[in-house]
Design a protein around this motif. Structure first.
Motif, PDB file in Angstrom:
ATOM      1  N   GLN A 132       0.822  -1.206   0.000  1.00 40.24           N
ATOM      2  CA  GLN A 132       0.000   0.000   0.000  1.00 40.24           C
ATOM      3  C   GLN A 132       0.862   1.264   0.000  1.00 40.24           C
ATOM      4  OE1 GLN A 132      -3.108  -0.075  -0.575  1.00 40.24           O
ATOM      5  NE2 GLN A 132      -3.307  -2.317  -0.398  1.00 40.24           N
ATOM      6  N   ALA A 133       2.008   1.210   0.671  1.00 45.70           N
ATOM      7  CA  ALA A 133       2.898   2.369   0.696  1.00 45.70           C
ATOM      8  C   ALA A 133       3.443   2.647  -0.711  1.00 45.70           C
ATOM      9  CB  ALA A 133       4.043   2.134   1.675  1.00 45.70           C
ATOM     10  N   LYS A 134       3.847   1.572  -1.431  1.00 42.88           N
ATOM     11  CA  LYS A 134       4.338   1.746  -2.795  1.00 42.88           C
ATOM     12  C   LYS A 134       3.240   2.298  -3.709  1.00 42.88           C
ATOM     13  CE  LYS A 134       7.907  -1.841  -2.772  1.00 42.88           C
ATOM     14  NZ  LYS A 134       8.355  -3.128  -3.370  1.00 42.88           N
ATOM     15  N   ALA A 135       2.014   1.794  -3.524  1.00 37.75           N
ATOM     16  CA  ALA A 135       0.904   2.275  -4.349  1.00 37.75           C
ATOM     17  C   ALA A 135       0.620   3.747  -4.076  1.00 37.75           C
ATOM     18  CB  ALA A 135      -0.339   1.432  -4.083  1.00 37.75           C
ATOM     19  N   GLN A 180       7.200   6.079 -21.792  1.00 39.93           N
ATOM     20  CA  GLN A 180       6.022   5.700 -21.002  1.00 39.93           C
ATOM     21  C   GLN A 180       5.799   4.181 -21.056  1.00 39.93           C
ATOM     22  OE1 GLN A 180       2.601   8.100 -22.021  1.00 39.93           O
ATOM     23  NE2 GLN A 180       3.776   9.991 -22.079  1.00 39.93           N
ATOM     24  N   THR A 181       6.800   3.446 -20.583  1.00 41.92           N
ATOM     25  CA  THR A 181       6.758   1.986 -20.618  1.00 41.92           C
ATOM     26  C   THR A 181       5.577   1.457 -19.825  1.00 41.92           C
ATOM     27  OG1 THR A 181       9.168   1.980 -20.738  1.00 41.92           O
ATOM     28  CG2 THR A 181       8.098  -0.106 -20.191  1.00 41.92           C
ATOM     29  N   ASN A 182       4.843   0.523 -20.393  1.00 49.18           N
ATOM     30  CA  ASN A 182       3.686  -0.089 -19.739  1.00 49.18           C
ATOM     31  C   ASN A 182       3.566  -1.545 -20.209  1.00 49.18           C
ATOM     32  OD1 ASN A 182       2.743   0.151 -22.350  1.00 49.18           O
ATOM     33  ND2 ASN A 182       1.333   1.811 -21.906  1.00 49.18           N
ATOM     34  N   PHE A 211       2.221  -8.703 -14.161  1.00 44.57           N
ATOM     35  CA  PHE A 211       2.124  -7.315 -13.696  1.00 44.57           C
ATOM     36  C   PHE A 211       0.664  -6.972 -13.405  1.00 44.57           C
ATOM     37  CE2 PHE A 211       5.648  -7.531 -16.811  1.00 44.57           C
ATOM     38  CZ  PHE A 211       6.703  -7.290 -15.936  1.00 44.57           C
ATOM     39  N   PRO A 212       0.092  -7.504 -12.308  1.00 39.33           N
ATOM     40  CA  PRO A 212      -1.313  -7.214 -12.001  1.00 39.33           C
ATOM     41  C   PRO A 212      -1.557  -5.752 -11.644  1.00 39.33           C
ATOM     42  CG  PRO A 212      -0.271  -8.403 -10.206  1.00 39.33           C
ATOM     43  CD  PRO A 212       0.705  -8.402 -11.327  1.00 39.33           C
ATOM     44  N   ASP A 213      -0.537  -5.093 -11.072  1.00 43.87           N
ATOM     45  CA  ASP A 213      -0.662  -3.677 -10.697  1.00 43.87           C
ATOM     46  C   ASP A 213       0.536  -2.919 -11.260  1.00 43.87           C
ATOM     47  OD1 ASP A 213      -1.345  -1.277  -9.620  1.00 43.87           O
ATOM     48  OD2 ASP A 213      -0.943  -1.815  -7.541  1.00 43.87           O
ATOM     49  N   PRO A 214       0.499  -2.542 -12.547  1.00 38.71           N
ATOM     50  CA  PRO A 214       1.681  -1.921 -13.172  1.00 38.71           C
ATOM     51  C   PRO A 214       2.138  -0.640 -12.495  1.00 38.71           C
ATOM     52  CG  PRO A 214       0.034  -2.550 -14.818  1.00 38.71           C
ATOM     53  CD  PRO A 214      -0.621  -2.692 -13.475  1.00 38.71           C
ATOM     54  N   ASN A 215       1.202   0.165 -11.987  1.00 38.38           N
ATOM     55  CA  ASN A 215       1.586   1.438 -11.388  1.00 38.38           C
ATOM     56  C   ASN A 215       2.451   1.262 -10.146  1.00 38.38           C
ATOM     57  OD1 ASN A 215       0.196   2.966 -13.288  1.00 38.38           O
ATOM     58  ND2 ASN A 215      -1.725   2.857 -12.130  1.00 38.38           N
ATOM     59  N   ALA A 216       2.303   0.120  -9.474  1.00 38.59           N
ATOM     60  CA  ALA A 216       3.069  -0.117  -8.255  1.00 38.59           C
ATOM     61  C   ALA A 216       4.258  -1.048  -8.481  1.00 38.59           C
ATOM     62  CB  ALA A 216       2.151  -0.711  -7.178  1.00 38.59           C
ATOM     63  N   HIS A 217       4.450  -1.519  -9.712  1.00 38.63           N
ATOM     64  CA  HIS A 217       5.542  -2.466  -9.954  1.00 38.63           C
ATOM     65  C   HIS A 217       6.877  -1.722 -10.059  1.00 38.63           C
ATOM     66  CE1 HIS A 217       7.904  -5.690 -11.790  1.00 38.63           C
ATOM     67  NE2 HIS A 217       6.976  -6.510 -11.336  1.00 38.63           N
ATOM     68  N   PRO A 218       7.937  -2.236  -9.437  1.00 36.57           N
ATOM     69  CA  PRO A 218       9.237  -1.541  -9.453  1.00 36.57           C
ATOM     70  C   PRO A 218       9.784  -1.303 -10.855  1.00 36.57           C
ATOM     71  CG  PRO A 218       9.247  -3.288  -7.811  1.00 36.57           C
ATOM     72  CD  PRO A 218       7.969  -3.434  -8.579  1.00 36.57           C
TER      73      PRO A 218
END
Length: 297
Positions: free
Chosen positions: A41-44, A155-157, A132-139
């Motif tokens: 949650q902190a990373k998100a 803008q890698t995704n 990558f279920p949560d790309p915004n939080a992935h390192p």
């Protein structure tokens, strides 16, 4: 008013949505029961805070010009092409040196080479989505899209990753087959001389096998790059991954009076870039091998 909405209103809506996600992550952080949940949650929260800040400070809500789309497509095709070359060249050398490896891999090549790029695209969409279920939080995406990273403009995704994987899978086979053919076609006198001189495996590999097979290796890489570029445009159109393929698809869906002209422009851009990529491979072939490339120019 429409311009004001696109440049300000739309940006504020996106920033507000990111801020709301950050606030929700912060609230979940306060109620986290385990250390792993708290870290997630902190990373998100941090990621969404940065996204909200970047959205508010960017000049436009989205950089979707044909020039940016072209850079994105070129970067994606080179990622896929390099991945294919890293896999194909060692496997091709093994096939060319060992008849057993060749016999084992020939059925695999024959089965998977005719598979449509659309099928590979759907497979990689599922696989990449699972990784990558949560790309915004992935390192990985946090690092690649960090403003300090020189590649952040791409803008890698996940869409870029599975498009590159599709390119790699389709570009793999020409390089693999031509490398195996080039290694197996080496003059036996060269190998006999190496035995007389008692050269070790690595000396034979780097002094005889690879230099002698380079013309066919580069012929395969040239075909692979062309196939990868062709596949990428279709993959981007089908997956809505940013790039020239998506530009063409958006223009087709737009239906304005300028759409047909923009699609024709994209055709010329794709063709010209493909031509220069082909010339690039010929130049590299001439620099890296004794063959001047005249047979394939």
């Amino acid at each position: 008013k429409r311009v004001d909405y696109l440049t300000t209103g739309n940006r504020e809506l996106k920033a507000a949505a990111s801020q709301e996600k950050a606030n929700k992550a912060a609230a979940d952080l306060a109620t986290a029961s385990t250390a792993s949940d708290a870290l997630k949650q902190a990373k998100a929260a941090v990621s969404n805070e940065e996204q909200a800040l970047n959205t508010r400070t960017q000049e436009y809500p989205r950089t979707a010009t044909i020039f940016w789309q072209t850079k994105r497509s070129i970067a994606t095709v080179f990622v896929g092409f390099l991945l294919a070359a890293i896999i194909a060249i060692p496997l091709g050398i093994m096939c060319g040196l060992n008849r057993i490896v060749m016999a084992c891999l020939t059925p695999i090549i024959s089965i998977f080479r005719p598979v449509s790029p659309v099928v590979w695209l759907l497979i990689f969409q599922i696989v990449v989505g699972a990784f990558f279920p949560d790309p915004n939080a992935h390192p990985l995406f946090i690092f690649m899209n960090n403003s300090a990273n020189p590649l952040a403009f791409l803008q890698t995704n996940p869409a870029m990753i599975f498009s590159a994987c599709t390119v790699a899978m389709c570009a793999l086979w020409p390089a693999l087959v031509n490398t195996a053919l080039g290694v197996s076609a080496i003059d036996k006198d060269y190998l006999n001389v190496a035995k007389v001189l008692r050269l070790g495996f690595w000396s034979r590999l780097f002094k005889i096998i690879i230099p002698s097979s380079l013309p066919l290796v580069f012929a395969g890489l040239r075909i692979s790059l062309g196939v990868g570029w062709m596949v990428l445009i279709a993959a981007e159109a089908l997956s809505s991954s940013d790039g020239l393929g998506k530009f063409v698809w958006d223009e087709y869906q737009n239906g304005s009076s300028q759409s047909f002209a923009n699609i024709i422009l994209a055709c010329f851009v794709v063709g010209i870039i493909g031509f220069f990529l082909d010339r690039l491979m010929i130049v590299l072939q001439r620099l890296a091998s004794f063959d001047d490339g005249s047979a394939t120019a």
